[in-house]
Design a protein around this motif. Structure first.
Motif, mmCIF file in Angstrom:
data_model
loop_
_atom_site.group_PDB
_atom_site.id
_atom_site.type_symbol
_atom_site.label_atom_id
_atom_site.label_comp_id
_atom_site.label_asym_id
_atom_site.label_seq_id
_atom_site.Cartn_x
_atom_site.Cartn_y
_atom_site.Cartn_z
ATOM 1 N N ALA A 77 21.457 12.902 -9.916
ATOM 2 C CA ALA A 77 21.414 14.121 -9.114
ATOM 3 C C ALA A 77 22.752 14.386 -8.433
ATOM 4 N N GLY A 78 23.734 13.551 -8.726
ATOM 5 C CA GLY A 78 25.043 13.745 -8.120
ATOM 6 C C GLY A 78 25.158 13.153 -6.728
ATOM 7 N N PHE A 79 24.184 12.378 -6.350
ATOM 8 C CA PHE A 79 24.178 11.785 -5.013
ATOM 9 C C PHE A 79 24.776 10.391 -5.077
ATOM 10 N N ARG A 80 25.693 10.101 -4.186
ATOM 11 C CA ARG A 80 26.344 8.797 -4.162
ATOM 12 C C ARG A 80 25.687 7.904 -3.110
ATOM 13 N N VAL A 81 24.967 6.912 -3.552
ATOM 14 C CA VAL A 81 24.224 6.037 -2.640
ATOM 15 C C VAL A 81 25.151 5.008 -2.005
ATOM 16 N N GLU A 82 25.025 4.849 -0.689
ATOM 17 C CA GLU A 82 25.818 3.839 0.000
ATOM 18 C C GLU A 82 24.947 2.731 0.588
ATOM 19 N N ARG A 83 23.755 3.107 0.966
ATOM 20 C CA ARG A 83 22.883 2.174 1.649
ATOM 21 C C ARG A 83 21.458 2.547 1.296
ATOM 22 N N VAL A 84 20.617 1.567 1.056
ATOM 23 C CA VAL A 84 19.233 1.864 0.726
ATOM 24 C C VAL A 84 18.302 1.085 1.650
ATOM 25 N N ALA A 85 17.372 1.775 2.217
ATOM 26 C CA ALA A 85 16.354 1.112 3.040
ATOM 27 C C ALA A 85 15.035 1.162 2.286
ATOM 28 N N ILE A 86 14.497 -0.017 2.017
ATOM 29 C CA ILE A 86 13.217 -0.089 1.334
ATOM 30 C C ILE A 86 12.250 -0.821 2.233
ATOM 31 N N GLU A 87 11.197 -0.153 2.594
ATOM 32 C CA GLU A 87 10.232 -0.746 3.511
ATOM 33 C C GLU A 87 8.826 -0.518 2.987
ATOM 34 N N ALA A 88 8.180 -1.614 2.629
ATOM 35 C CA ALA A 88 6.835 -1.527 2.094
ATOM 36 C C ALA A 88 5.827 -1.870 3.186
ATOM 37 N N ALA A 139 22.607 -8.292 10.610
ATOM 38 C CA ALA A 139 21.251 -7.938 11.024
ATOM 39 C C ALA A 139 20.840 -6.683 10.279
ATOM 40 N N HIS A 140 19.537 -6.426 10.275
ATOM 41 C CA HIS A 140 19.040 -5.214 9.639
ATOM 42 C C HIS A 140 18.175 -4.460 10.631
ATOM 43 N N LYS A 141 18.139 -3.158 10.435
ATOM 44 C CA LYS A 141 17.204 -2.370 11.227
ATOM 45 C C LYS A 141 16.015 -2.019 10.366
ATOM 46 N N ILE A 142 14.835 -2.172 10.922
ATOM 47 C CA ILE A 142 13.624 -1.768 10.218
ATOM 48 C C ILE A 142 13.189 -0.439 10.806
ATOM 49 N N GLU A 182 0.820 -1.207 0.000
ATOM 50 C CA GLU A 182 0.000 0.000 0.000
ATOM 51 C C GLU A 182 0.861 1.268 0.000
ATOM 52 N N ARG A 183 2.001 1.160 0.618
ATOM 53 C CA ARG A 183 2.848 2.329 0.781
ATOM 54 C C ARG A 183 4.286 1.853 0.782
ATOM 55 N N VAL A 184 5.159 2.579 0.130
ATOM 56 C CA VAL A 184 6.561 2.175 0.110
ATOM 57 C C VAL A 184 7.436 3.336 0.568
ATOM 58 N N ALA A 185 8.307 3.062 1.491
ATOM 59 C CA ALA A 185 9.265 4.071 1.925
ATOM 60 C C ALA A 185 10.637 3.668 1.407
ATOM 61 N N ILE A 186 11.216 4.531 0.626
ATOM 62 C CA ILE A 186 12.547 4.265 0.091
ATOM 63 C C ILE A 186 13.465 5.387 0.550
ATOM 64 N N ALA A 194 25.764 -13.629 2.008
ATOM 65 C CA ALA A 194 25.610 -13.245 0.613
ATOM 66 C C ALA A 194 25.414 -11.735 0.489
ATOM 67 N N GLU A 195 25.972 -11.156 -0.544
ATOM 68 C CA GLU A 195 25.703 -9.764 -0.862
ATOM 69 C C GLU A 195 24.248 -9.671 -1.295
ATOM 70 N N HIS A 196 23.544 -8.758 -0.720
ATOM 71 C CA HIS A 196 22.145 -8.652 -1.122
ATOM 72 C C HIS A 196 21.596 -7.290 -0.727
ATOM 73 N N ASP A 197 20.446 -6.968 -1.267
ATOM 74 C CA ASP A 197 19.781 -5.711 -0.953
ATOM 75 C C ASP A 197 18.432 -6.030 -0.346
ATOM 76 N N PRO A 198 18.316 -5.887 0.944
ATOM 77 C CA PRO A 198 17.076 -6.284 1.565
ATOM 78 C C PRO A 198 15.972 -5.247 1.382
ATOM 79 N N ALA A 199 14.762 -5.736 1.253
ATOM 80 C CA ALA A 199 13.583 -4.880 1.324
ATOM 81 C C ALA A 199 12.672 -5.553 2.334
ATOM 82 N N PHE A 200 11.944 -4.760 3.092
ATOM 83 C CA PHE A 200 11.069 -5.353 4.086
ATOM 84 C C PHE A 200 9.614 -5.082 3.774
ATOM 85 N N LEU A 201 8.835 -6.140 3.942
ATOM 86 C CA LEU A 201 7.390 -6.030 3.763
ATOM 87 C C LEU A 201 6.783 -6.102 5.155
#
Lengths: 181, 181
Positions: free
Chosen positions: B159-170, B108-111, A164-168, B125-132
DNA sequence: GCTTGATATGTTATACCATAACACTTATCA
DNA sequence: TGATAAGTGTTATGGTATAACATATCAAGC
């Protein structure tokens, strides 16, 4: 892309988070007509509420104006302080209720990483915000996350999860701090 | 995809957040050999640290075990309570330091949405977590977010922004709660 | 108008999340 | 073995958010 400075909220980089002026990252909103921009956003929110029978009360309107005026990520207690100065409320729930409303209606966004709120940069339009947060100066930019949202929604559907909603929220270095490093 | 239940932390849906058993969403880890799974993850973390000259101290190891054992999103104070019971520490910084280490190393990951921590479901494993995150029962699933991360990183680079870490939370409805609704 | 139900606000109190700061200990390595 | 870095113990405090209940305001139907 619009850039916001962080206010005095509690963040990993609070100490260096004083507003910065004159840099290239912020050139865009230094030149625009901020007064008109605020008025337009408030008018749009007003119309949106009117169309849906929602109450765009003085408190809610004022909190949106404060966010727009600050043009930065603000903590709920920053907002509250402004409200208190203006006699519009003095206790935390006052700020949180208004912010909850604004977020629910899409007039503002919450940035979970830093527990802060920003006025939406694309009010009115349907969009999927993503935030770029500089880990050094805590400046925040709102970017478009359409494709990313599509990807995560598809992955979720495969698991039977209805998004329903995604925070990135991306953390890294803003152009200015990347250059300095 | 691995599902976690939420623990007694402070969340929008705390009241209904008691652990649920027997449902289809959790069938996957009810049948697996949890003991072996924990041991494997701890061994992997140990090896990772050894290879990098990092100290996988008893406290850090124990916090990882607690997260793995709980198999759910846990608040720092939940962890602390366990540590306290075991005589491994009694003050908040003890838990936060260990958690900071585990998150920094990717064990571990922080939500952010719910201020909780989970053991990584793909340690090593190298991976990019997303949380539902289910907005009704607060169950949490870790999904793969590779494509979404790629999209947001590309947008940021523009935009010239260098991403190091991405948090995706749906946020949305888990299969079970979607069905109930 | 007046009642009624829904929505919004005022206020108190409290719960939850997180870190600064400093003393002390342990590990590492020249 | 002495210097330095990394980790732990502890106190105190700061920052974020909501539960709960009283009161007020609004909108709609009678």
């Amino acid at each position: 892309m619009l850039w916001y400075n962080i206010s005095s909220i509690h963040t990993p980089c609070r100490d260096t988070a004083t507003p910065r002026h004159g840099g290239p990252a912020h050139a865009r909103f230094q030149s625009h007509d901020h007064r008109a921009c605020i008025a337009a956003a408030v008018t749009a929110a007003d119309a949106h509420c009117r169309a849906r029978g929602l109450h765009f009360t003085p408190q809610r309107r004022r909190v949106l104006e404060i966010l727009l005026d600050g043009h930065r990520a603000m903590g709920a207690y920053d907002i509250l302080e402004r409200l208190r100065d203006e006699g519009l409320g003095s206790q935390p729930p006052v700020a949180y209720r208004a912010l909850d409303f604004l977020v629910a209606q899409g007039f503002a966004h919450k940035i979970e990483r830093i527990n802060a709120f920003v006025a939406c940069a694309h009010s009115g339009a349907e969009h999927d915000p993503a935030f770029l947060i500089c880990r050094v100066c805590c400046a925040v930019a709102e970017a478009e996350a359409g494709p990313a949202r599509t990807a995560i929604t598809a992955a979720a559907r495969g698991a039977g999860f209805r998004v329903e909603r995604v925070a990135i929220e991306a953390e890294g270095l803003c152009p200015r701090c990347a250059e300095a490093a």
